[in-house]
Design a protein around this motif. Structure first.
Motif, PDB file in Angstrom:
ATOM      1  N   THR A  52       0.813  -1.212   0.000  1.00  0.00           N
ATOM      2  CA  THR A  52       0.000   0.000   0.000  1.00  0.00           C
ATOM      3  C   THR A  52       0.853   1.272   0.000  1.00  0.00           C
ATOM      4  O   THR A  52       0.334   2.358   0.189  1.00  0.00           O
ATOM      5  CB  THR A  52      -0.956   0.025   1.214  1.00  0.00           C
ATOM      6  OG1 THR A  52      -0.177   0.084   2.410  1.00  0.00           O
ATOM      7  CG2 THR A  52      -1.858  -1.193   1.229  1.00  0.00           C
ATOM      8  N   SER A  94      -4.644   6.914  -0.569  1.00  0.00           N
ATOM      9  CA  SER A  94      -4.551   6.039   0.604  1.00  0.00           C
ATOM     10  C   SER A  94      -4.671   6.828   1.894  1.00  0.00           C
ATOM     11  O   SER A  94      -5.324   6.377   2.851  1.00  0.00           O
ATOM     12  CB  SER A  94      -3.224   5.269   0.601  1.00  0.00           C
ATOM     13  OG  SER A  94      -3.188   4.371  -0.476  1.00  0.00           O
ATOM     14  N   ARG A  97      -8.265   7.757   2.323  1.00  0.00           N
ATOM     15  CA  ARG A  97      -9.013   6.570   2.757  1.00  0.00           C
ATOM     16  C   ARG A  97      -8.801   6.315   4.254  1.00  0.00           C
ATOM     17  O   ARG A  97      -9.742   6.032   4.985  1.00  0.00           O
ATOM     18  CB  ARG A  97      -8.613   5.339   1.955  1.00  0.00           C
ATOM     19  CG  ARG A  97      -9.134   5.329   0.522  1.00  0.00           C
ATOM     20  CD  ARG A  97      -8.731   4.044  -0.215  1.00  0.00           C
ATOM     21  NE  ARG A  97      -9.292   2.842   0.378  1.00  0.00           N
ATOM     22  CZ  ARG A  97     -10.538   2.399   0.185  1.00  0.00           C
ATOM     23  NH1 ARG A  97     -11.361   3.076  -0.595  1.00  0.00           N
ATOM     24  NH2 ARG A  97     -10.954   1.289   0.758  1.00  0.00           N
ATOM     25  N   LYS A 105      -5.844   0.517  -0.401  1.00  0.00           N
ATOM     26  CA  LYS A 105      -5.791  -0.571  -1.380  1.00  0.00           C
ATOM     27  C   LYS A 105      -4.351  -0.795  -1.818  1.00  0.00           C
ATOM     28  O   LYS A 105      -3.543   0.140  -1.811  1.00  0.00           O
ATOM     29  CB  LYS A 105      -6.657  -0.232  -2.589  1.00  0.00           C
ATOM     30  CG  LYS A 105      -8.129  -0.155  -2.257  1.00  0.00           C
ATOM     31  CD  LYS A 105      -8.946   0.159  -3.487  1.00  0.00           C
ATOM     32  CE  LYS A 105     -10.420   0.205  -3.131  1.00  0.00           C
ATOM     33  NZ  LYS A 105     -11.255   0.502  -4.302  1.00  0.00           N
TER      34      LYS A 105
END
Length: 163
Positions: A52, A94, A97, A105
């Motif tokens: 990631t 990221s 998120r 992800k």
């Protein structure tokens, strides 16, 4: 090679080899900042990242571009804008998120081409498979230079290469 002279190159042992043109590809090495900060780095000083793009030793740190050692199924990405720009976008997504309470992800990337400028009006573009192995098609000359300039001026379509 230790020195480029006007009409030759000098080797470490003092021997000179005549040359009209020299293309010196010495490689890259990341700045020592990551290692000095205590992050896990590879032999080239790049931050070792997980799938990631988080540092394996400091998960709150994201590594991108040529400062990051990012493994894919075919090997570690090399430091070019072709992979650097998408890693930056992926890291930003990221972080957003994570702030929203979601898991990041994994980053997946495939190469598309290897473009090399040979002056303002000349270039070579080797199209590649996602693992960076060459395809049969390439562009040369002025057409390749125009292609490379167009890609460099508008990189957004390359984000679609994040398979």
């Amino acid at each position: 090679m230790t020195k480029v002279l006007p009409d030759a190159v000098e080797l470490a042992g003092g021997e000179t080899i005549p040359a009209d043109v020299v293309l010196w590809t010495s490689g890259t090495r990341a700045a020592p900042l990551a290692a000095a900060a205590g992050l896990a780095v590879d032999d080239r000083g790049r931050v070792i990242a997980d799938a990631t793009l988080r540092s394996v030793s400091h998960p709150n740190v994201h590594a991108v571009g040529d400062a990051a050692a990012i493994s894919q199924g075919y090997g570690v990405l090399h430091g070019t804008c072709q992979s650097g720009m998408p890693t930056g976008v992926h890291a930003a997504v990221s972080i957003v998120r994570a702030l929203a309470g979601k898991e990041p992800k994994p980053f997946r990337f495939g190469y598309y081409h290897t473009p090399v400028s040979l002056g303002r009006h000349d270039a070579v573009v080797q199209f590649t498979h996602p693992d960076d192995s060459p395809r049969r098609i390439c562009l040369t000359g002025r057409l390749a230079a125009r292609y490379k300039e167009a890609v460099t001026a508008s990189p957004w379509p390359t984000y679609l290469r994040m398979k």
